[in-house]
Write a protein that holds these residues in place. Structure first.
Motif, PDB file in Angstrom:
ATOM      1  N   THR A   1       0.740  -1.191  -0.010  1.00  0.00           N
ATOM      2  CA  THR A   1      -0.158   0.060   0.000  1.00  0.00           C
ATOM      3  C   THR A   1       0.964   1.186   0.102  1.00  0.00           C
ATOM      4  O   THR A   1       1.710   1.517   1.008  1.00  0.00           O
ATOM      5  CB  THR A   1      -0.963   0.018   1.125  1.00  0.00           C
ATOM      6  OG1 THR A   1      -1.503  -1.149   1.241  1.00  0.00           O
ATOM      7  CG2 THR A   1      -2.029   0.941   1.292  1.00  0.00           C
ATOM      8  N   PRO A   2       0.952   2.104  -1.110  1.00  0.00           N
ATOM      9  CA  PRO A   2       1.967   3.050  -1.201  1.00  0.00           C
ATOM     10  C   PRO A   2       1.258   4.416  -0.624  1.00  0.00           C
ATOM     11  O   PRO A   2       1.049   5.340  -1.261  1.00  0.00           O
ATOM     12  CB  PRO A   2       2.122   3.230  -2.668  1.00  0.00           C
ATOM     13  CG  PRO A   2       0.828   2.830  -3.306  1.00  0.00           C
ATOM     14  CD  PRO A   2       0.376   1.740  -2.432  1.00  0.00           C
ATOM     15  N   ASP A   3       1.180   4.527   0.678  1.00  0.00           N
ATOM     16  CA  ASP A   3       0.699   5.406   1.477  1.00  0.00           C
ATOM     17  C   ASP A   3       1.590   6.614   1.844  1.00  0.00           C
ATOM     18  O   ASP A   3       1.415   7.711   1.889  1.00  0.00           O
ATOM     19  CB  ASP A   3       0.086   5.115   2.783  1.00  0.00           C
ATOM     20  CG  ASP A   3       0.932   4.438   3.768  1.00  0.00           C
ATOM     21  OD1 ASP A   3       1.546   3.575   3.332  1.00  0.00           O
ATOM     22  OD2 ASP A   3       0.543   4.697   4.973  1.00  0.00           O
TER      23      ASP A   3
ATOM     24  N   GLY B   1       0.623  10.214   0.687  1.00  0.00           N
ATOM     25  CA  GLY B   1      -0.593  10.378  -0.024  1.00  0.00           C
ATOM     26  C   GLY B   1      -1.919  11.021   0.562  1.00  0.00           C
ATOM     27  O   GLY B   1      -2.859  10.807   0.263  1.00  0.00           O
ATOM     28  N   GLY B   2      -1.265  12.190   1.479  1.00  0.00           N
ATOM     29  CA  GLY B   2      -2.329  13.062   2.200  1.00  0.00           C
ATOM     30  C   GLY B   2      -3.581  11.888   2.802  1.00  0.00           C
ATOM     31  O   GLY B   2      -3.032  11.231   3.693  1.00  0.00           O
ATOM     32  N   ARG B   3      -4.683  12.267   2.619  1.00  0.00           N
ATOM     33  CA  ARG B   3      -5.737  11.332   3.067  1.00  0.00           C
ATOM     34  C   ARG B   3      -5.628  10.046   3.026  1.00  0.00           C
ATOM     35  O   ARG B   3      -6.235   9.025   3.736  1.00  0.00           O
ATOM     36  CB  ARG B   3      -7.241  11.827   2.616  1.00  0.00           C
ATOM     37  CG  ARG B   3      -7.493  13.435   3.383  1.00  0.00           C
ATOM     38  CD  ARG B   3      -8.660  13.920   2.874  1.00  0.00           C
ATOM     39  NE  ARG B   3      -9.117  15.326   3.473  1.00  0.00           N
ATOM     40  CZ  ARG B   3      -9.490  15.521   4.758  1.00  0.00           C
ATOM     41  NH1 ARG B   3      -9.845  14.284   5.545  1.00  0.00           N
ATOM     42  NH2 ARG B   3      -9.652  16.506   5.163  1.00  0.00           N
ATOM     43  N   PHE B   4      -4.954   9.632   1.906  1.00  0.00           N
ATOM     44  CA  PHE B   4      -4.951   8.118   1.686  1.00  0.00           C
ATOM     45  C   PHE B   4      -4.132   7.391   2.624  1.00  0.00           C
ATOM     46  O   PHE B   4      -4.209   6.388   2.959  1.00  0.00           O
ATOM     47  CB  PHE B   4      -3.906   7.879   0.088  1.00  0.00           C
ATOM     48  CG  PHE B   4      -4.130   6.633  -0.145  1.00  0.00           C
ATOM     49  CD1 PHE B   4      -5.137   6.044  -0.732  1.00  0.00           C
ATOM     50  CD2 PHE B   4      -2.803   5.965  -0.416  1.00  0.00           C
ATOM     51  CE1 PHE B   4      -5.096   4.551  -1.212  1.00  0.00           C
ATOM     52  CE2 PHE B   4      -2.735   4.553  -0.673  1.00  0.00           C
ATOM     53  CZ  PHE B   4      -3.752   3.999  -1.281  1.00  0.00           C
ATOM     54  N   THR B   5      -3.304   7.948   3.544  1.00  0.00           N
ATOM     55  CA  THR B   5      -2.721   7.557   4.529  1.00  0.00           C
ATOM     56  C   THR B   5      -3.455   6.968   5.736  1.00  0.00           C
ATOM     57  O   THR B   5      -3.069   6.291   6.522  1.00  0.00           O
ATOM     58  CB  THR B   5      -1.385   8.538   5.211  1.00  0.00           C
ATOM     59  OG1 THR B   5      -2.439   9.640   5.759  1.00  0.00           O
ATOM     60  CG2 THR B   5      -0.405   8.843   4.115  1.00  0.00           C
TER      61      THR B   5
ATOM     62  N   TYR C   1      -3.179   3.260   7.416  1.00  0.00           N
ATOM     63  CA  TYR C   1      -3.104   3.265   8.912  1.00  0.00           C
ATOM     64  C   TYR C   1      -4.385   2.305   9.529  1.00  0.00           C
ATOM     65  O   TYR C   1      -4.160   1.515  10.392  1.00  0.00           O
ATOM     66  CB  TYR C   1      -3.079   4.581   9.575  1.00  0.00           C
ATOM     67  CG  TYR C   1      -3.173   4.706  11.178  1.00  0.00           C
ATOM     68  CD1 TYR C   1      -1.786   4.712  11.662  1.00  0.00           C
ATOM     69  CD2 TYR C   1      -4.466   4.583  11.854  1.00  0.00           C
ATOM     70  CE1 TYR C   1      -1.917   4.736  13.194  1.00  0.00           C
ATOM     71  CE2 TYR C   1      -4.304   4.555  13.192  1.00  0.00           C
ATOM     72  CZ  TYR C   1      -2.873   4.871  13.949  1.00  0.00           C
ATOM     73  OH  TYR C   1      -2.926   4.670  15.398  1.00  0.00           O
ATOM     74  N   PHE C   2      -5.693   2.807   9.099  1.00  0.00           N
ATOM     75  CA  PHE C   2      -6.610   2.209   9.786  1.00  0.00           C
ATOM     76  C   PHE C   2      -6.821   0.504   9.350  1.00  0.00           C
ATOM     77  O   PHE C   2      -7.022  -0.268  10.306  1.00  0.00           O
ATOM     78  CB  PHE C   2      -8.033   2.761   9.620  1.00  0.00           C
ATOM     79  CG  PHE C   2      -7.929   4.139  10.435  1.00  0.00           C
ATOM     80  CD1 PHE C   2      -8.026   4.263  11.772  1.00  0.00           C
ATOM     81  CD2 PHE C   2      -7.621   5.318   9.480  1.00  0.00           C
ATOM     82  CE1 PHE C   2      -8.134   5.546  12.536  1.00  0.00           C
ATOM     83  CE2 PHE C   2      -7.557   6.505  10.377  1.00  0.00           C
ATOM     84  CZ  PHE C   2      -7.908   6.756  11.704  1.00  0.00           C
ATOM     85  N   LYS C   3      -6.764   0.269   8.360  1.00  0.00           N
ATOM     86  CA  LYS C   3      -7.031  -1.057   7.730  1.00  0.00           C
ATOM     87  C   LYS C   3      -5.970  -2.068   8.271  1.00  0.00           C
ATOM     88  O   LYS C   3      -6.329  -3.187   8.763  1.00  0.00           O
ATOM     89  CB  LYS C   3      -6.814  -1.130   6.087  1.00  0.00           C
ATOM     90  CG  LYS C   3      -7.042  -2.333   5.654  1.00  0.00           C
ATOM     91  CD  LYS C   3      -6.842  -2.173   4.079  1.00  0.00           C
ATOM     92  CE  LYS C   3      -6.338  -3.811   3.487  1.00  0.00           C
ATOM     93  NZ  LYS C   3      -6.196  -3.526   2.261  1.00  0.00           N
TER      94      LYS C   3
ATOM     95  N   GLY D   1       3.538   0.420   9.830  1.00  0.00           N
ATOM     96  CA  GLY D   1       4.592   0.905   9.273  1.00  0.00           C
ATOM     97  C   GLY D   1       4.061   1.304   7.746  1.00  0.00           C
ATOM     98  O   GLY D   1       3.304   0.435   7.127  1.00  0.00           O
ATOM     99  N   SER D   2       4.268   2.382   7.121  1.00  0.00           N
ATOM    100  CA  SER D   2       3.717   2.607   5.822  1.00  0.00           C
ATOM    101  C   SER D   2       4.395   1.702   4.753  1.00  0.00           C
ATOM    102  O   SER D   2       5.623   1.412   4.845  1.00  0.00           O
ATOM    103  CB  SER D   2       3.967   4.102   5.624  1.00  0.00           C
ATOM    104  OG  SER D   2       2.933   4.909   6.237  1.00  0.00           O
ATOM    105  N   GLY D   3       3.555   1.510   3.960  1.00  0.00           N
ATOM    106  CA  GLY D   3       4.137   0.702   2.837  1.00  0.00           C
ATOM    107  C   GLY D   3       3.185  -0.578   2.349  1.00  0.00           C
ATOM    108  O   GLY D   3       3.358  -1.104   1.299  1.00  0.00           O
ATOM    109  N   ALA D   4       2.632  -1.250   3.345  1.00  0.00           N
ATOM    110  CA  ALA D   4       2.367  -1.009   4.744  1.00  0.00           C
ATOM    111  C   ALA D   4       2.333  -2.315   5.673  1.00  0.00           C
ATOM    112  O   ALA D   4       1.848  -3.361   4.909  1.00  0.00           O
ATOM    113  CB  ALA D   4       0.834  -0.073   4.705  1.00  0.00           C
ATOM    114  N   GLY D   5       2.264  -1.971   6.788  1.00  0.00           N
ATOM    115  CA  GLY D   5       2.044  -3.188   7.474  1.00  0.00           C
ATOM    116  C   GLY D   5       1.884  -2.834   9.049  1.00  0.00           C
ATOM    117  O   GLY D   5       2.346  -1.785   9.462  1.00  0.00           O
ATOM    118  N   SER D   6       1.252  -3.789   9.905  1.00  0.00           N
ATOM    119  CA  SER D   6       0.990  -3.697  11.357  1.00  0.00           C
ATOM    120  C   SER D   6       1.704  -4.991  12.023  1.00  0.00           C
ATOM    121  O   SER D   6       1.444  -5.941  11.511  1.00  0.00           O
ATOM    122  CB  SER D   6      -0.298  -3.542  11.644  1.00  0.00           C
ATOM    123  OG  SER D   6      -0.507  -1.975  11.527  1.00  0.00           O
ATOM    124  N   ASP D   7       2.445  -4.900  13.261  1.00  0.00           N
ATOM    125  CA  ASP D   7       2.768  -6.079  14.062  1.00  0.00           C
ATOM    126  C   ASP D   7       1.972  -5.793  15.277  1.00  0.00           C
ATOM    127  O   ASP D   7       2.039  -4.752  16.011  1.00  0.00           O
ATOM    128  CB  ASP D   7       4.031  -5.950  14.281  1.00  0.00           C
ATOM    129  CG  ASP D   7       5.053  -6.050  12.826  1.00  0.00           C
ATOM    130  OD1 ASP D   7       4.614  -6.736  11.944  1.00  0.00           O
ATOM    131  OD2 ASP D   7       6.141  -5.514  12.898  1.00  0.00           O
TER     132      ASP D   7
END
Lengths: 345, 134
Positions: A182-184, A197-201, A206-208, A295-301
């Motif tokens: 996800t290129p945010d 990406g402004g609002r795309f972040t 982030y939320f997803k 982390g943008s790009g994107a992922g969550s741990d």
């Protein structure tokens, strides 16, 4: 059981207030403060960078538990502002805490979640018995282009965690990650400042990712939001973590203790890890903590953990987040620009 | 600075590794390979200094060399380490905070760099010892 043996954090003493940045760029500071829930951010000294911040956090973690640094078998430093493009920050940290030479070391990069990826790697090596202790660090002197919205939040700081099987202060029940392309937010090689990406972040990034990883860890461990005493999410501003907490069914009481961003800004790779440190500074034995980075790009741990009795032995042995935030020195925008190398001469 | 010379300085600069003469108990920083008192009878071993100490005297630098002129004004002090040796180092504080007799602790900072593409030197500076940092 694998868990956290010790932790340490570092926050530079310099700050700049939202009002001062808004004055320069003609923004309404009240609108920014209300919109981002942020009041000031930390700024590195002229001679501080990600390596010096990582070393201070690492030394604090060693000191808190009086660990023999030679027992640390791995050091991983997560950051998006490593001082060298090629030459690992982790080697500098290893030498500065006298853990060399019998260990492995590497730098990690995954925007703001590189530090939690480092914790997962340490957990794996500890689990297989290859090392006794592993050290995972998230540290950054975050970059932001002059006048960009990021300038209100991009801060400096870091935290170090020692992962092991013995002398635990928290037991980590499990970890779960959620990753997509996800290129945010990104920074190309050789560029000084990141683009976003402004609002795309927000929603697709982030939320997803945070919602998916947090739901994933609770399903894996068999817990629900009300089982946790404290929750900490990546904190790009004050508003996003509060909103994601509400969406997931966590209360403001659960998120309050670890929400450090309003008075120090977003320390990128250090963000969720400094929030966790603020919780460990006060949490009682038996408390359950849920941490999810992004982390943008994107992922969550995501991590589910329980505080042990060991916390009482080490809590007061190194500076707490509240102590690190005391006695700030405020800079005007011109001095801030000098500290951040934003003035080309 | 030549890279091999920088590399040789890493233990002393990062962790204040000096030397001790086991014959007379003399402590040396920077490290010495020979004890100036015991000469050939000296037995030199490595010794790590804690880094806490006291400001013996200091000056505020307003006119610095090219490598440091963007950092002015800064405080340069002679620090007496708790174990005894004296050394010169920068104190990371405002010039009006510096006092003779002030207790200090070690901090890890950038000491300099060989331009934007060269090697970065790291090492020890000092900061005022506050209650929270003890």
């Amino acid at each position: 059981m694998i868990g956290i043996t010790s932790y340490g954090a570092y926050i530079p003493r310099y700050r700049i207030k939202v009002e001062e940045i808004a004055r320069v760029w003609g923004d309404d500071p009240e609108h920014i403060k209300k919109g981002l829930l942020i009041y000031e951010k930390s700024v590195p000294d002229l001679d501080e960078d990600t390596a010096t911040i990582a070393v201070e956090a690492a030394r604090s973690a060693i000191y808190r538990r009086s660990i023999d640094p030679k027992e640390i078998g791995a050091i991983y430093v997560g950051s998006e502002s490593h001082p060298y493009a090629v030459k690992p920050t982790a080697t500098i940290v290893a030498e500065a805490i006298r853990a060399t030479p019998d260990l492995t070391a590497a730098d990690f990069e995954f925007a703001c979640k590189a530090g939690t990826a480092a914790i997962q790697t340490c957990m794996g090596e500890v689990a297989m018995g290859a090392i006794k202790y592993g050290m995972a660090i998230g540290a950054d002197i975050s970059q932001s282009a002059p006048g960009d919205a990021l300038e209100y939040t991009a801060a400096a700081g870091g935290a170090a965690y020692i992962i092991g099987k013995k002398n635990l202060i928290t037991e980590i029940e499990d970890t779960f990650s959620f990753t997509t392309d996800t290129p945010d937010f990104w920074r190309r090689e050789g560029e000084s400042y990141p683009m976003h990406g402004g609002r795309f972040t927000g929603e697709p990034a982030y939320f997803k990712h945070i919602i998916s990883a947090t739901k994933g860890i609770m399903k894996k461990v068999g817990t629900k939001p009300s089982d946790y005493d404290y929750v900490v999410f990546h904190q790009p501003n004050g508003k996003f973590p509060l909103r994601v907490a509400k969406t997931l069914g966590f209360s403001e009481e659960q998120i309050g203790l670890g929400l450090v961003v309003p008075m120090m800004g977003n320390t990128y790779s250090g963000s969720s890890l400094i929030g966790l440190a603020a919780i460990l500074d006060q949490a009682k034995p038996g408390s359950m903590i849920l941490m999810t980075s992004f982390g943008s790009g994107a992922g969550s741990d995501a991590f589910s953990m329980t505080v042990t009795d060991g916390i009482e032995e080490v809590r007061d042995k190194a500076p707490t987040i509240a102590e690190l935030l005391k006695n700030p020195r405020y800079l005007d925008y011109a001095l801030y620009a000098k500290h951040k190398g934003k003035i080309a001469v | 600075m030549a890279v091999p010379r920088l590399w040789r300085h890493i233990p002393t600069r990062y962790n204040l590794i000096g030397t001790e003469c086991q014959t007379c108990g003399g402590l040396y920083f920077p490290p010495r390979t020979t004890c100036p008192t015991c000469r050939r009878d000296g037995r030199i071993i490595e010794r790590k200094f804690k880094g806490t100490g006291e400001v013996v005297t200091y000056t505020t630098i307003y006119s610095a060399s090219a490598a440091f002129h963007r950092q002015t004004p800064y405080v340069l002090a002679i620090v007496k380490l708790d174990e005894g040796p004296l050394l010169t180092g920068q104190i990371v504080c405002d010039p009006d905070e510096a006092k003779i007799g002030m207790k200090v602790r070690p901090v890890f900072r950038k000491l300099g760099e060989d331009g934007p593409s060269g090697i970065i030197y790291y090492g020890t500076k000092f900061a005022p010892l506050t209650e929270a940092s003890q």
